[in-house]
Design a protein around this motif. Structure first.
Motif, short mmCIF file in Angstrom:
data_model
loop_
_atom_site.label_atom_id
_atom_site.label_comp_id
_atom_site.label_asym_id
_atom_site.label_seq_id
_atom_site.Cartn_x
_atom_site.Cartn_y
_atom_site.Cartn_z
N THR A 129 0.83 -1.20 0.00
CA THR A 129 0.00 0.00 0.00
C THR A 129 0.87 1.25 0.00
OG1 THR A 129 -1.73 -1.21 1.18
CG2 THR A 129 -1.89 1.18 1.18
N ALA A 130 1.99 1.22 0.71
CA ALA A 130 2.90 2.37 0.71
C ALA A 130 3.35 2.68 -0.71
CB ALA A 130 4.11 2.09 1.60
N PHE A 131 3.69 1.65 -1.48
CA PHE A 131 4.12 1.87 -2.86
C PHE A 131 2.96 2.37 -3.72
CE2 PHE A 131 7.72 -1.41 -2.21
CZ PHE A 131 8.54 -0.43 -1.69
N ASP A 132 1.75 1.89 -3.45
CA ASP A 132 0.58 2.42 -4.17
C ASP A 132 0.36 3.89 -3.84
OD1 ASP A 132 0.05 -0.06 -5.32
OD2 ASP A 132 -1.47 -0.61 -3.83
N ILE A 133 0.54 4.25 -2.58
CA ILE A 133 0.39 5.65 -2.15
C ILE A 133 1.42 6.52 -2.86
CG2 ILE A 133 0.71 7.21 -0.18
CD1 ILE A 133 -0.57 4.91 1.55
N ILE A 134 2.65 6.06 -2.89
CA ILE A 134 3.73 6.82 -3.55
C ILE A 134 3.40 7.06 -5.02
CG2 ILE A 134 6.11 6.61 -4.38
CD1 ILE A 134 6.75 5.27 -1.63
N THR A 135 3.02 6.01 -5.73
CA THR A 135 2.77 6.17 -7.16
C THR A 135 1.52 7.00 -7.44
OG1 THR A 135 1.69 4.00 -7.25
CG2 THR A 135 4.02 4.08 -7.83
N GLN A 136 0.46 6.80 -6.67
CA GLN A 136 -0.75 7.59 -6.89
C GLN A 136 -0.52 9.06 -6.54
OE1 GLN A 136 -3.63 6.59 -8.50
NE2 GLN A 136 -2.17 4.95 -8.91
N HIS A 137 0.29 9.31 -5.54
CA HIS A 137 0.64 10.68 -5.18
C HIS A 137 1.39 11.35 -6.34
CE1 HIS A 137 3.27 13.66 -2.96
NE2 HIS A 137 2.05 14.11 -2.75
N GLU A 138 2.28 10.62 -6.97
CA GLU A 138 2.98 11.18 -8.12
C GLU A 138 2.02 11.47 -9.26
OE1 GLU A 138 6.44 9.04 -9.36
OE2 GLU A 138 7.54 9.60 -7.54
N PHE A 139 1.08 10.55 -9.52
CA PHE A 139 0.08 10.79 -10.56
C PHE A 139 -0.78 12.00 -10.23
CE2 PHE A 139 0.56 6.19 -11.83
CZ PHE A 139 1.06 6.45 -13.09
#
Length: 140
Positions: free
Chosen positions: A113-123
């Protein structure tokens, strides 16, 4: 871009501590339902299509506006490093590792989930930049 680099790199110490066995999971991190609840909440808040502004934690506040001309090459290099970093964590993802947010030990979620948060935040920030470009184009 500096803001994204700062946030992403703030995850490195926790992941390294999980990898070397020195990570102390917060009490709340022991409960899967809590990790899922917190992860889902944070992930929802950083979705690119979310229009409501959110204030970042103070540790992630953008730095000075004098970033230098090298910010784009630095960001692109960071993106390559981040992709390699995530790929290197496959074993931790398979093991179901969990970490707390670098901003608060009360916020705990699974590493995936942390990696999902990181990538969605970038998007999310990419979408904001594209909106600004569109506004600038319409002003001409």
């Amino acid at each position: 871009m500096d803001h994204l680099i700062t946030i992403n790199e703030s995850y490195y110490p926790a992941v390294q501590a999980v990898r070397d066995g020195s990570y102390k999971r917060p009490f709340w991190g022991r409960f899967g339902f809590y990790r899922k609840m917190m992860g889902d909440f944070i992930l929802k808040s950083v979705q690119p299509d979310r229009k409501k502004k959110i204030k970042t934690f103070s540790i992630w506040e953008p730095g000075s506006s004098d970033l230098g001309a090298d910010i784009l090459p630095r960001f692109l290099k960071h993106q390559q490093e981040m992709a390699q970093f995530i790929a290197s964590c496959e074993d931790l993802l398979e093991a179901g590792a969990a970490i707390s947010s670098p901003a608060s030990r009360v916020i705990v979620y699974n590493l995936e989930t942390a990696f999902d948060i990181i990538t969605q935040h970038e998007f999310r920030h990419l979408a904001q930049a594209l909106e600004i470009l569109e506004l600038l184009r319409n002003d001409d």
